[in-house]
Design an enzyme around this catalytic site. Sequence first.
Site, mmCIF file in Angstrom:
data_model
loop_
_atom_site.group_PDB
_atom_site.id
_atom_site.type_symbol
_atom_site.label_atom_id
_atom_site.label_comp_id
_atom_site.label_asym_id
_atom_site.label_seq_id
_atom_site.Cartn_x
_atom_site.Cartn_y
_atom_site.Cartn_z
ATOM 1 N N ASP A 77 0.868 -1.183 0.000
ATOM 2 C CA ASP A 77 0.000 0.000 0.000
ATOM 3 C C ASP A 77 0.904 1.233 0.000
ATOM 4 O OD1 ASP A 77 -2.046 1.814 0.185
ATOM 5 O OD2 ASP A 77 -2.502 1.434 2.294
ATOM 6 N N HIS A 120 -3.077 1.000 11.668
ATOM 7 C CA HIS A 120 -2.779 -0.381 11.271
ATOM 8 C C HIS A 120 -1.293 -0.515 10.998
ATOM 9 C CE1 HIS A 120 -3.972 2.181 7.862
ATOM 10 N NE2 HIS A 120 -2.875 1.694 7.310
ATOM 11 N N GLN A 186 -3.300 -5.331 6.189
ATOM 12 C CA GLN A 186 -3.052 -4.230 7.130
ATOM 13 C C GLN A 186 -3.893 -4.389 8.387
ATOM 14 O OE1 GLN A 186 -4.078 -1.355 4.128
ATOM 15 N NE2 GLN A 186 -2.090 -0.365 4.258
ATOM 16 N N ASP A 188 -5.480 -3.902 11.936
ATOM 17 C CA ASP A 188 -5.605 -2.704 12.785
ATOM 18 C C ASP A 188 -5.020 -2.958 14.168
ATOM 19 O OD1 ASP A 188 -7.051 -1.629 10.688
ATOM 20 O OD2 ASP A 188 -8.580 -0.763 11.997
ATOM 21 N N ARG A 216 1.407 13.853 10.015
ATOM 22 C CA ARG A 216 0.068 13.665 9.450
ATOM 23 C C ARG A 216 -0.473 12.375 10.053
ATOM 24 N NH1 ARG A 216 -1.878 9.971 5.659
ATOM 25 N NH2 ARG A 216 -3.631 10.629 4.385
ATOM 26 N N ASP A 218 -2.547 9.439 9.953
ATOM 27 C CA ASP A 218 -3.266 8.673 8.940
ATOM 28 C C ASP A 218 -4.495 7.985 9.532
ATOM 29 O OD1 ASP A 218 -3.140 7.418 6.182
ATOM 30 O OD2 ASP A 218 -3.192 5.617 7.427
ATOM 31 N N LEU A 223 -9.382 4.578 14.742
ATOM 32 C CA LEU A 223 -8.451 4.017 15.731
ATOM 33 C C LEU A 223 -9.127 3.010 16.649
ATOM 34 C CD1 LEU A 223 -6.262 7.057 16.936
ATOM 35 C CD2 LEU A 223 -5.796 5.384 15.119
ATOM 36 N N GLU A 225 -12.748 0.795 17.719
ATOM 37 C CA GLU A 225 -14.037 0.297 17.257
ATOM 38 C C GLU A 225 -14.916 -0.033 18.470
ATOM 39 O OE1 GLU A 225 -10.613 -1.647 17.497
ATOM 40 O OE2 GLU A 225 -11.094 -0.718 15.569
ATOM 41 N N GLU A 260 -5.897 13.222 9.180
ATOM 42 C CA GLU A 260 -6.579 12.743 7.975
ATOM 43 C C GLU A 260 -7.891 12.119 8.445
ATOM 44 O OE1 GLU A 260 -6.678 9.607 4.346
ATOM 45 O OE2 GLU A 260 -6.072 9.019 6.337
ATOM 46 N N ASP A 326 -3.972 10.098 -3.080
ATOM 47 C CA ASP A 326 -5.080 9.145 -3.142
ATOM 48 C C ASP A 326 -6.050 9.552 -4.254
ATOM 49 O OD1 ASP A 326 -4.297 7.454 -1.067
ATOM 50 O OD2 ASP A 326 -5.143 8.803 0.447
HETATM 51 C C1 NOJ Z 1 -4.814 6.766 3.992
HETATM 52 C C2 NOJ Z 1 -3.749 6.967 2.958
HETATM 53 O O1 NOJ Z 1 -3.842 8.286 2.469
HETATM 54 C C3 NOJ Z 1 -3.948 5.949 1.869
HETATM 55 O O2 NOJ Z 1 -3.033 6.151 0.826
HETATM 56 C C4 NOJ Z 1 -3.827 4.561 2.454
HETATM 57 O O3 NOJ Z 1 -4.089 3.593 1.447
HETATM 58 C C5 NOJ Z 1 -4.805 4.385 3.608
HETATM 59 N N1 NOJ Z 1 -4.678 5.434 4.564
HETATM 60 C C6 NOJ Z 1 -4.584 3.076 4.302
HETATM 61 O O4 NOJ Z 1 -3.335 3.091 4.903
#
Ligand code: NOJ
Length: 592
Positions: A77, A120, A186, A188, A216, A218, A223, A225, A260, A326
């Site tokens: 990823d 994750h 990935q 969590d 940042r 992510d 985080l 659940e 984010e 993205d």
């Molecule tokens: C947000 C990131 O901007 C994206 O690129 C990524 O695939 C996802 N988080 C999962 O990690």
Amino acid sequence: MQDDPRIRIAARTVDRRRPTLWYKDAIIYQTHVRAFFDSNNDGVGDFPGLTEKLDYIEDLGVSAIWLLPFFPSPLKDDGYDISDYCAVNPAYGTLDDFRTFVEAAHARGLRVLIELVVNHTSDQHPWFQRARRAPKGSPERDFYVWSETGHEYDEARIIFIDSEISNWTWDPIAKAYFWHRFYSHQPDLNFDNPLVIREVKNILNFWLDLGVDGFRLDAVPYLIEREGTDGENVPETHRVLKMIRAEVERRNPDCVLLAEANQMPKDTLPYFGNGDECHMAFHFPLMPRMFIAVAQEDSTPIIEVVESTMRLPENCQWAIFLRNHDELTLEMVTEDERDYMWQFYATHRRLRINLGIRRRLATLLDGDCRRIELLNSLLFSMPGTPVLYYGDEIGMGDNPFLGDRDVVRTPMQWSADSNAGFSKADTVALYLPPVMDPLFGYQAVNVEVQKKIRSSLLNWMRWVIRVRNAHQAFGRGDFRFLHPENRKVLAYLRCFGEETILCVANLSETMQAVQLDLSDLAGCIPIDLFGGCLMPVIEAAPYPLTLGGHAFYWLRLLSPEEARSRSDNPQEAMDRPELPAKDRIQGQRPSG
Ligand code: NOJ
């Protein structure tokens, strides 16, 4: 140009002693180490390459760099699948290379933001390898979220709908299901486990000690659940963020957290807390609505969303963006808006992914310079800190034939030389091929050529950034919409201290006339921030303006006294930045 005292960007030194709210005045340049410049010609960009190109980033006029993940990772990823949080992926260099980069950036007054991806890990992370083999119920096992049945939290949506069918995946080694909001490689982390929180603090401190100026955060909405919820924005998640904030403040009060959180406005705002969570959050609600407004030639979508997201704690700020690494996400718009966006900007299925559009700014806008400039004028003048995605400053295109979001992650186009001047490796060894189509490919669109052409997008961007940097009202000022009858025209005031700036943008492709109610500013004289042209004085009656298709104005409103005292020298003096002599084509007229 850099001797000009109005350009505050170049020589600023980084003061680490007290919070400066520097992020309010900042412009952030987002890039990926692997995509920027390859110094050792192995086909992959690296830290020494990025350091070599800092002059370019500095000359753009931005004040901070946000780096996509550069940590060891299986790269399934693009690095958001981390297998070691406290190291540099060897393909991109060493920790020493990172140190050198940070020092070189700081020496230029550029701050450095990095990623904190802790929702994750990669399934290759030692924590997961240990967890899947650890006894059920042990703290090691509980680094992650497990289930016997895979039926819990079934109200949580699937985010990567093109590739995943469930948020649970069976692990044959653990003999249990593990939870993941993104790809099934990935898992969590479990933020209910205090050991996980301890590790996160260690990661923060590791990078803070290396001098980073911000993180940042992510995927923060996911985080934690909880049963009976959709697993997004639960109150406990905000508690974790407050802990992260406290830890960061302890070490470096000037360090900034950027969330984010791709959420609806009402759920995005809580990420600022009471000024004790994230300093900044991406303005996800605004981004797609800027594109909708331009497509529909109607200011309403922008006005509605900005008015519903204006009240932030004093020490907080939106981060505004047009595009990033993205897809242009359409998760948080209505179905009608999403259909409209797809029809307008992504007619071919190949241009879509999950609930979004995988295209760069220039290709979304068909390479139309006027619309590119118009949207950038909004990016640089709406309330918030602009975040610019690498390559968008030269109108780089994308490659829709690549997988996933690699479409918009191709090598930076430096020149018309082979591999876009990004690397001297054999093309087959490049991490991704450079864009090669006739309209947006590196032979047509590259830094070297655009540096030489005075009217290029790159030079226009350098100019608009310098104008923004010269006026704190853009970063810190109050914001007020004017509501002209002609909805094709978006008009707003930015006010800070003595300074008031009127921004007017024509969202339509044809000429528009507009009357603005500026009666409370009667007597003021507007002056163009780009060239210094003085406009007619504002009267109590509606102020008439005409704008060409997709044109915009940034006008500083001089008080009558100021206007009188400047009448000898009306020039606002934000002339187009000089092209460095070495970049000038022989015989080209000097700028200004
Ligand atoms: C947000 C990131 O901007 C994206 O690129 C990524 O695939 C996802 N988080 C999962 O990690």
